[in-house]
Motif scaffolding. Structure first.
Motif, mmCIF file in Angstrom:
data_model
loop_
_atom_site.group_PDB
_atom_site.id
_atom_site.type_symbol
_atom_site.label_atom_id
_atom_site.label_comp_id
_atom_site.label_asym_id
_atom_site.label_seq_id
_atom_site.Cartn_x
_atom_site.Cartn_y
_atom_site.Cartn_z
ATOM 1 N N PHE A 133 0.785 -1.299 0.077
ATOM 2 C CA PHE A 133 -0.013 -0.075 0.056
ATOM 3 C C PHE A 133 0.933 1.281 -0.101
ATOM 4 O O PHE A 133 0.419 2.291 -0.331
ATOM 5 C CB PHE A 133 -0.811 -0.054 1.298
ATOM 6 C CG PHE A 133 -1.941 -1.108 1.073
ATOM 7 C CD1 PHE A 133 -2.771 -1.052 -0.060
ATOM 8 C CD2 PHE A 133 -2.269 -1.939 1.982
ATOM 9 C CE1 PHE A 133 -3.847 -1.983 -0.229
ATOM 10 C CE2 PHE A 133 -3.182 -2.810 1.702
ATOM 11 C CZ PHE A 133 -4.049 -2.914 0.642
ATOM 12 N N GLY A 181 1.389 1.653 -3.590
ATOM 13 C CA GLY A 181 0.140 2.208 -4.463
ATOM 14 C C GLY A 181 -0.524 3.449 -3.359
ATOM 15 O O GLY A 181 -1.608 3.759 -3.401
ATOM 16 N N LYS A 234 -3.030 6.082 -5.222
ATOM 17 C CA LYS A 234 -4.157 5.436 -5.591
ATOM 18 C C LYS A 234 -4.512 6.019 -7.013
ATOM 19 O O LYS A 234 -5.598 5.787 -7.402
ATOM 20 C CB LYS A 234 -5.429 6.052 -4.829
ATOM 21 C CG LYS A 234 -5.244 5.369 -3.210
ATOM 22 C CD LYS A 234 -6.617 5.466 -2.598
ATOM 23 C CE LYS A 234 -6.618 4.939 -1.084
ATOM 24 N NZ LYS A 234 -7.864 5.050 -0.461
ATOM 25 N N THR A 235 -3.458 6.515 -7.695
ATOM 26 C CA THR A 235 -3.541 6.967 -9.061
ATOM 27 C C THR A 235 -3.756 5.377 -9.972
ATOM 28 O O THR A 235 -3.387 4.227 -9.288
ATOM 29 C CB THR A 235 -2.589 7.583 -9.674
ATOM 30 O OG1 THR A 235 -1.373 7.071 -9.315
ATOM 31 C CG2 THR A 235 -2.616 9.176 -8.953
ATOM 32 N N ARG A 236 -3.964 5.666 -11.115
ATOM 33 C CA ARG A 236 -3.697 4.499 -12.113
ATOM 34 C C ARG A 236 -2.492 3.752 -11.942
ATOM 35 O O ARG A 236 -2.268 2.662 -11.923
ATOM 36 C CB ARG A 236 -4.362 4.883 -13.425
ATOM 37 C CG ARG A 236 -5.628 5.074 -13.556
ATOM 38 C CD ARG A 236 -6.011 5.792 -15.140
ATOM 39 N NE ARG A 236 -5.907 4.655 -16.097
ATOM 40 C CZ ARG A 236 -7.027 4.157 -16.719
ATOM 41 N NH1 ARG A 236 -7.964 4.880 -16.798
ATOM 42 N NH2 ARG A 236 -6.930 3.236 -17.781
ATOM 43 N N GLN A 237 -1.363 4.689 -12.144
ATOM 44 C CA GLN A 237 -0.220 4.160 -12.166
ATOM 45 C C GLN A 237 0.246 3.444 -11.059
ATOM 46 O O GLN A 237 0.969 2.545 -10.853
ATOM 47 C CB GLN A 237 0.837 5.496 -12.559
ATOM 48 C CG GLN A 237 0.977 6.029 -13.773
ATOM 49 C CD GLN A 237 -0.026 7.197 -13.963
ATOM 50 O OE1 GLN A 237 -0.943 7.407 -13.091
ATOM 51 N NE2 GLN A 237 0.271 7.907 -14.714
ATOM 52 N N THR A 241 -1.714 1.982 -8.698
ATOM 53 C CA THR A 241 -2.264 0.897 -8.368
ATOM 54 C C THR A 241 -1.666 -0.230 -9.431
ATOM 55 O O THR A 241 -1.491 -1.453 -8.895
ATOM 56 C CB THR A 241 -3.839 0.999 -9.048
ATOM 57 O OG1 THR A 241 -4.351 2.076 -8.196
ATOM 58 C CG2 THR A 241 -4.589 -0.135 -8.412
ATOM 59 N N GLU A 242 -1.381 0.083 -10.481
ATOM 60 C CA GLU A 242 -0.800 -0.882 -11.507
ATOM 61 C C GLU A 242 0.519 -1.179 -10.712
ATOM 62 O O GLU A 242 0.984 -2.677 -10.783
ATOM 63 C CB GLU A 242 -0.528 -0.305 -12.850
ATOM 64 C CG GLU A 242 0.233 -1.128 -13.846
ATOM 65 C CD GLU A 242 0.339 -0.536 -15.060
ATOM 66 O OE1 GLU A 242 -0.210 0.420 -15.428
ATOM 67 O OE2 GLU A 242 1.266 -0.955 -15.818
ATOM 68 N N ALA A 289 1.499 -1.266 -7.865
ATOM 69 C CA ALA A 289 1.404 -1.991 -6.680
ATOM 70 C C ALA A 289 1.057 -3.539 -6.930
ATOM 71 O O ALA A 289 1.293 -4.553 -6.224
ATOM 72 C CB ALA A 289 0.261 -1.398 -5.592
ATOM 73 N N TRP A 290 -0.090 -3.603 -8.048
ATOM 74 C CA TRP A 290 -0.412 -4.939 -8.349
ATOM 75 C C TRP A 290 0.858 -5.704 -8.755
ATOM 76 O O TRP A 290 0.845 -6.834 -8.311
ATOM 77 C CB TRP A 290 -1.463 -4.817 -9.427
ATOM 78 C CG TRP A 290 -1.904 -6.165 -9.893
ATOM 79 C CD1 TRP A 290 -1.490 -6.880 -10.686
ATOM 80 C CD2 TRP A 290 -2.821 -6.882 -9.190
ATOM 81 N NE1 TRP A 290 -2.130 -8.137 -11.115
ATOM 82 C CE2 TRP A 290 -3.204 -8.288 -9.933
ATOM 83 C CE3 TRP A 290 -4.003 -6.706 -8.114
ATOM 84 C CZ2 TRP A 290 -3.943 -9.194 -9.720
ATOM 85 C CZ3 TRP A 290 -4.836 -7.818 -7.868
ATOM 86 C CH2 TRP A 290 -4.903 -8.889 -8.653
ATOM 87 N N GLN A 321 6.780 4.749 -8.376
ATOM 88 C CA GLN A 321 5.556 5.239 -7.785
ATOM 89 C C GLN A 321 5.540 5.299 -6.440
ATOM 90 O O GLN A 321 4.800 6.179 -5.831
ATOM 91 C CB GLN A 321 4.428 4.045 -8.007
ATOM 92 C CG GLN A 321 4.127 3.940 -9.576
ATOM 93 C CD GLN A 321 3.649 5.371 -10.203
ATOM 94 O OE1 GLN A 321 3.038 6.088 -9.680
ATOM 95 N NE2 GLN A 321 4.279 5.677 -11.347
#
Lengths: 318, 494, 219
Positions: free
Chosen positions: B146, B149, B152-155, B157-158, B160-161, B243
């Motif tokens: 977390f 991430g 919490k932007t798209r980048q 989140t990606e 972090a995944w 990120q």
């Protein structure tokens, strides 16, 4: 000691059972479907009545077809008869020891399929060719699976002789619940469905040529030839179901040197087992839709995987 | 207080203090006062690590922790990077809050997770049991997910995944390696209670089954190598490091990678004794050269300066892999020194890059022009960090890289070293070019960039870190005995 | 427990474990995949309990029950909840079609068998001989992870890998020490939770959980 009389009795019993019983099996399955779908059904004897009607008709062959077309139904029927004679359905006494081999049986059944496919091609019509090509596709996918399952079952016994495999299973019932046997059973069950052209691979009752496999191939046959083909496919289903029953649930089968009474009892038990399997198959068909043609390879790839897992399990868990 | 209990307290402190700070954040949230909890915990961690080094190594605490010199050295690295990173935290988050990028819940979570993350790294280096070490390394992945991430932007989140999936799977392989090692140990008559104890395994290593240990070695290098960012399992690293918030990037790049590499070192001691040196050498040379090549290729045309720093971390992990492959006292000493130097230099770089990105509002190299005139203090730390990280004197990375290369030629890995040097040359050139474009030249006439005040605490910490890095390049000072003992443990038999 | 019953039951448990693993490749329906995963968890728990009964080890039996609760109960429950929240029922189009994946799984089974040889050679007990089964599931899990494009399928792939590793641990050495086992279980549970939260965020940010959408970061 196996006497020639015993062998003769067993072969005769098996042939009579298959010849007389196969159309009845088809009739029973149709009846089960009809009842489940809320129809009255035509009765168990209907396939026999159809066969009689077809057999009385005048034999007609389409113009331009040759001996391949005329011979195909005979070959298909003959191979099934031979298989019916040699596989251990009622007793493990292998009458023709060298022939009662899984490889031989599979090859004989494939020979019947190939003969019919050639007959379908010989007519030169679009549907005959299409059906033959689809049948060959299915066959090509089915063959490796069958071979794999055979390997899996024979590793334990050290022989591909059907009699030996069935004897071993009958002696050691716990083997049936081993992963090897379960994977092989699942694979062979799928293959049986594919080989006999049932749902979800093919629909034996379809009237839509575009979705047909088996029926498209035999579209041009009429009269006694058609009767022979219809009988052969019914017998094929019966023999394969009987073989599945013998391989994976060999209870009640007559051992070596069993008396006439034992053979008679075994025949009765066989009829019950095949009837139960047939009823299950018919009931399954009611609740299932036919797979689209391009998903058939998926199912067959799955069965191949199972067969392969059965082989590997027989090596690493054995 | 008897020495035994003092030892226990000292060994438990590096785990306990950050854990307590994490609890503090959970209860009190993030505010002007609690913001400095993290820095205080980091300073205490560093202090207890130094105290441990002074009291000398020893076995401690419930059979699960062991503070030998290698662990203590790694603790010092963790402390040395955590202090500047935690000092930079308050001003970084204050700026983020001021811009409305984040809120009170996220800052509280940031406090809890960063402290938990530091505690997990301390546990990883102190654990005597390979299984516990694995649990701690995997815990760092979960705790930092977390943080990567955070925005919490798209980048984010990606990133972090990818980070969680790739690292968890990779590290799962390492666990399989541990399982297999356990199996080999039980069949080599290692007592069941110590079958995963690093030191016991190393002592019994000669009796371990060769075929089984070969599988274990491959799995362990693959697994911990994924977490250490070695190519070809590095795909997550540039995304995650670019990120994450700057203080977290500094921790991840400066120490987390090294902690994962520390796990490889621990394992290597066992496999070397069980299989001989060649097995690991092949794996590590391949991973090391691949990492250098990947870093060189992607640094040449890099357009994002945080990603540039991330690829530079891959390069340095590759160097560590080469050093570990060489083995022997010189290479191992250079390896450990490199870990410390890289931690100090890279954390300074990431922290100043955080200040740059907050001032400029972008992480593109193009967006930063003429930094030297627009923000001289940040530019100075960034430039000094860059000089340190490309391995120029007087910083310690020069000395350690020299040591690695010399040891490599001496060990008969000349061709490997030649290829490595060529790739490093490319990397130095690429990073120098990007650095020059960012620092020099005239900036766009943009008001606001100059107006951003630079927080003092992190700048002092960074300068102290870089200073330490420079001093280490000349003399080891009081660190020498710890380093010497650590080298012996890490398999530096002459 | 008598040896005569132990070996077939162990083989049966491992067979079910393997079957559930490869069937994941067959199904496209995500709910069915989660069901298969739960089934696999049950098979794994059964194997562990069986090992415990065989060795008359109460702790091992308790651990087996714990494994069952986590892997057949809690994790599938979490995934079902995530699935219900998402409303996405199917794997759209895997990178490798189903028929090919099944054939690949067959090849992977062979590979696992070859790789596991040294492990079996060290101690050829019935339990160790089942290790290739666990390794096959491991490789299948990898394959699912690489070729499936839904976030939840990837989570299942990860958990398959984890199940396989746990199975290997129990088959080879009747499990790692309890403290490690607890730590590992906690880590796996937390990782699954983290991935679930990230899935929710992904849906908020990208409007779906198709991993092909993850293309923001590249060089």
């Amino acid at each position: 000691m196996i006497t020639p009389v015993q062998v003769a009795v067993q072969i005769t019993v098996q042939i009579v059972l298959v010849v007389a019983g196969a159309p009845l099996l088809t009739g029973m399955m149709r009846q089960v479907r009809a009842r489940l779908e809320g129809r009255a059904g035509a009765g168990v004897l209907q396939p026999w009545r159809d066969l009689r009607k077809l057999a009385r008709k005048e034999p007609i062959t389409p113009q331009g077809t040759g001996w391949v077309f005329r011979l195909a139904p005979l070959v298909a029927a003959a191979t099934v008869l031979v298989v019916a004679a040699v596989v251990p359905l009622t007793g493990t006494t292998s009458p023709l020891a060298g022939v009662g081999d899984l490889f031989a049986v599979v090859a004989l059944l494939a020979l019947g399929s190939v003969a019919l496919a050639l007959g379908g091609l010989d007519t030169g019509t679009a549907f005959g060719g299409m059906g033959a090509s689809r049948e060959m596709t299915v066959l090509a996918l089915v063959e490796p699976t069958i071979l794999m399952s055979i390997f899996a079952l024979s590793v334990r016994v050290g022989s591909t002789n059907l009699g030996a495999i069935v004897t071993r299973t009958a002696e050691d019932p716990l083997d049936v619940v081993s992963p090897v046997s379960l994977f092989a059973a699942a694979a062979l069950a799928i293959v049986t469905i594919a080989e006999t052209g049932r749902i979800p691979m093919d629909n034996p009752a379809t009237h839509l040529e575009l979705t047909m496999i088996h029926e498209a191939m035999v579209l041009e046959y009429a009269g006694p030839d058609l009767a022979l083909i219809e009988w052969a496919s019914a017998a094929r289903l019966g023999v394969l179901l009987g073989l599945l029953a013998s391989l994976f649930a060999p209870w009640g089968i007559a051992g070596v040197g069993a008396g006439l009474a034992a053979v008679a009892l075994a025949a009765l038990i066989l009829v019950i087992k095949v009837a139960v399997l047939g009823a299950l198959l018919a009931a399954g068909e009611v609740f299932m839709a036919k797979l689209r043609l391009f998903r058939v390879p998926e199912l067959l790839a799955g069965s191949f995987l199972m067969a392969l897992l059965a082989v590997s399990a027989s090596f690493f868990l054995g | 207080m008897t020495p035994m209990t003092l030892m226990t307290w000292l060994a438990a402190a590096p785990i306990g203090i950050p854990a307590l700070a994490a609890c503090g954040y959970a209860l009190l949230g993030w505010n002007r006062v609690t913001a400095w909890f993290g820095a205080a915990a980091a300073i205490l961690l560093l202090a207890s690590a130094i105290a441990l080094a002074a009291t000398g190594p020893g076995e401690v605490a419930w059979g699960l922790l062991r503070a030998d010199s290698l662990s203590v050295f790694m603790l010092i690295v963790i402390g040395a990077v955590a202090v500047p990173a935690m000092l930079a935290g308050p001003s970084y988050l204050a700026a983020e809050v001021a811009r409305g990028h984040t809120g009170p819940r996220a800052t509280r979570r940031y406090g809890v997770l960063t402290q938990g993350f530091i505690a997990a790294m301390a546990l990883a280096v102190l654990a005597s049991n390979l299984g516990v070490m694995w649990v701690a390394v995997e815990a760092t992945t979960i705790l930092t997910a977390f943080l990567v991430g955070f925005r919490k932007t798209r980048q984010a989140t990606e990133a972090a995944w990818k980070y969680v999936v790739i690292c968890s799977v990779g590290i799962a392989l390492a666990f399989l390696g541990i399982v297999v090692t356990h199996y080999a140990a039980l069949h080599a008559h290692v007592p069941a209670a110590y079958a995963l104890d690093g030191a016991t395994l190393a002592a019994h290593a000669a009796g371990l089954d060769g075929g089984v240990m070969r599988i274990a070695a491959v799995l362990l290098v693959l697994g911990f190598g994924t977490k250490a960012g070695l190519a070809p399992m590095h795909a997550w690293l540039p995304d995650a490091h670019s990120q994450a918030p700057a203080p977290v990037s500094a921790l991840m790049s400066g120490v987390l990678l090294s902690v994962a590499f520390y796990a490889i070192l621990r394992v290597k001691v066992i496999t070397d004794a069980a299989l001989g040196q060649t097995a690991m050498r092949v794996l590590l040379v391949a991973a090391g050269l691949a990492s250098l090549a990947v870093a060189a290729a992607l640094l040449l045309a890099q357009r994002d300066y945080k990603r540039m720093l991330a690829y530079s971390s891959i390069e340095h992990m590759g160097l560590l892999a080469l050093a570990a492959a060489i083995g022997g006292r010189l290479a191992t000493a250079a390896l450990l020194l490199h870990v410390l130097g890289h931690g100090l230099g890279k954390s300074a770089l990431f922290l100043s890059s955080g200040q740059i990105s907050q001032a400029v509002g972008s992480t593109r190299v193009d967006a930063v022009r003429g930094l030297a005139t627009r923000a001289p203090i940040v530019a100075a730390t960034f430039a000094a960090g860059l000089v340190a990280i490309v391995g120029l004197p007087p910083f310690s990375l020069f000395a350690s890289e020299l040591g690695i290369v010399r040891a490599g030629f001496a060990a008969g890995l000349g061709w490997v070293m030649a290829a490595g040097l060529l790739l490093m040359l490319i990397i130095v050139g690429a990073m120098g070019r990007h650095g020059r474009r960012m620092l020099l030249g005239t900036g766009p006439a943009q008001a606001g960039a100059e107006a951003t005040p630079v927080a003092r605490a992190p700048v002092f910490a960074m300068l102290a870190g870089l200073g330490a890095c420079a001093i280490l390049g000349v003399t080891l000072g009081p660190l020498a005995p710890v380093l010497r003992a650590a080298v012996t443990i890490a398999g530096g038999t002459p | 427990m008598s040896e005569g019953l132990y070996v077939p039951l162990l083989d049966l448990g491992c067979g079910a474990f393997l079957l559930a693993g490869v069937l994941v490749l067959w199904r496209r329906d995500l709910m069915a995949i989660v069901g298969l995963f739960a089934l696999q968890g049950m098979a794994l728990a059964a194997v562990v309990v069986l090992l415990g009964v065989h060795q008359a080890d109460a702790e091992l039996i308790a651990v087996g029950v714990g494994v069952g609760v986590l892997r057949a109960g809690l994790l599938p429950y979490l995934m079902r909840r995530a699935l219900a929240a998402s409303g996405e029922g199917r794997e759209t189009q895997p990178l490798v079609n189903v028929a090919t994946s099944l054939l690949v799984a067959a090849a992977l089974a062979m590979l696992a068998y070859a790789v596991a040889q040294p492990l079996i050679r060290l101690s050829p007990t019935p339990a160790t001989q089942a290790v290739p089964v666990a390794l096959t599931v491991l490789l299948v899990g990898f394959f699912v992870l690489v070729t499936r494009r839904r976030a939840l399928s990837q989570v299942v792939g990860f958990l398959l890998i984890d199940n396989a590793i746990t199975a290997t641990a129990f088959l080879t050495t009747s499990g790692v020490p309890l403290v490690v086992e607890l730590g590992v279980s906690l880590d796996v549970l937390l990782a699954a939770l983290v991935l679930q939260v990230l899935t929710t965020r992904m849906r908020a940010a990208f409007g779906g959980t198709d991993l092909d959408e993850l293309r923001e970061l590249h060089d």
